[in-house]
Enzyme design. Structure first.
Site, PDB file in Angstrom:
ATOM      1  N   CYS A  74       0.842  -1.191   0.000  1.00  0.00           N
ATOM      2  CA  CYS A  74       0.000   0.000   0.000  1.00  0.00           C
ATOM      3  C   CYS A  74       0.879   1.245   0.000  1.00  0.00           C
ATOM      4  CB  CYS A  74      -0.919  -0.003   1.219  1.00  0.00           C
ATOM      5  SG  CYS A  74      -1.854   1.533   1.427  1.00  0.00           S
TER       6      CYS A  74
ATOM      7  N   ASP B   8       0.072  -6.104  -0.515  1.00  0.00           N
ATOM      8  CA  ASP B   8      -1.010  -6.382  -1.461  1.00  0.00           C
ATOM      9  C   ASP B   8      -0.553  -7.549  -2.331  1.00  0.00           C
ATOM     10  OD1 ASP B   8      -2.662  -4.204  -0.655  1.00  0.00           O
ATOM     11  OD2 ASP B   8      -1.451  -2.841  -1.863  1.00  0.00           O
TER      12      ASP B   8
END
Length: 281
Positions: A188, A195
């Site tokens: 992120c 992620d």
């Protein structure tokens, strides 16, 4: 101008359960696009395919209703919506009364369309499809199709985007193929939280060196950027380094906070891929 640092990411947030469209936090696409050399007319088509797994509201008698939502955000929009703000916005439906699922769908379309153009003219609305409980059984799980490059035994040393790893056989006969990797990971932009994703690359043109492509995908492992921005960076790097005649890049990221975001970028007009979740989603 809204910036990621001003969003609710990484901050304590109140749970607001009454409808509030102001919770949506748009972020301009332009800032990150300038970093990868995109100015003016976009060099690709495409969309961001969202799935919302936690959508609920009350009917006029106060009875809870639930649905899944498939959301399509055109890549031409001037803004994306920061995902935590989207989650907070969806939560605001939880104790709000709506006459029907159609009323919820229309409200989502109106609010999201306004957010992704952030005060400008809405040139293309967000697409909204609601799936009600009687339709849940039709939701398929399907992996991205293509030749897995994860089979390759490569040495990986770079964990920030390294486009120099990309190469193609520019002087040989062109090919057409679809390559897939499940080793895409980025972080992120604001919180640094991981992620996880899978990526599908379909192209025609000079054959891309698969080992270099896999090392390049792995090089995103410690990179901080939103999903949409990572996919556009991948697209631009492949187009610049490998010079395909046609190119499509499609990533499916695992969900966070009841949302998954699946960006798709393509060099040529075609129907978007079906928004079907993978096993990891």
């Amino acid at each position: 101008m809204n910036t990621p640092e001003h969003s609710q990411l990484g901050k304590a947030s109140a749970y607001i359960d009454q409808y509030d469209a102001s919770l949506l936090f748009p972020l301009p696409r332009e800032t990150k696009r300038l970093e990868i050399g995109i100015q003016g007319r976009l060099p690709f088509l495409g969309a961001d395919l969202w799935t919302a797994f936690e959508l609920s509201w009350l009917n006029l008698r106060g009875k809870p209703q639930v649905a899944l939502a498939h959301i399509t955000v055109p890549c031409e929009s001037t803004h994306i919506v920061e995902s935590k703000s989207f989650k907070l916005y969806l939560n605001s439906f939880n104790n709000s009364r709506f006459a029907s699922a159609d009323a919820v769908r229309n409200r989502l379309r109106e609010d999201l369309s306004a957010a992704i153009w952030h005060g400008g003219s809405v040139l293309a609305s967000a697409g909204i499809q609601l799936l009600l409980p009687e339709q849940f059984g039709r939701e398929a799980v399907r992996e991205l199709e293509g030749l897995s490059i994860d089979r390759l035994d490569v040495e990986c040393e770079l964990y920030q985007p390294a486009p120099q790893l990309l190469s193609a056989a520019l002087h040989e006969q062109p090919v057409e193929e679809t390559l897939v990797s499940h080793l895409l990971k980025s972080n992120c932009l604001v919180t640094g939280q991981p992620d996880w994703g899978s990526v599908q690359i379909h192209y025609s043109g000079p054959q891309i060196d698969q080992a270099g492509l896999l090392q390049y995908i792995v090089s995103f492992r410690n990179h901080n950027e939103f999903h949409e921005q990572c996919v556009e960076r991948i697209y631009m790097d492949i187009m610049t380094r490998c010079k395909p005649a046609k190119l499509s890049v499609y990533a499916r990221y695992t969900r966070r906070g009841g949302l998954d975001i699946n960006p798709w970028r393509t060099s040529h007009p075609q129907l978007p891929p079906p928004n079907l979740r993978t096993a990891r989603q």
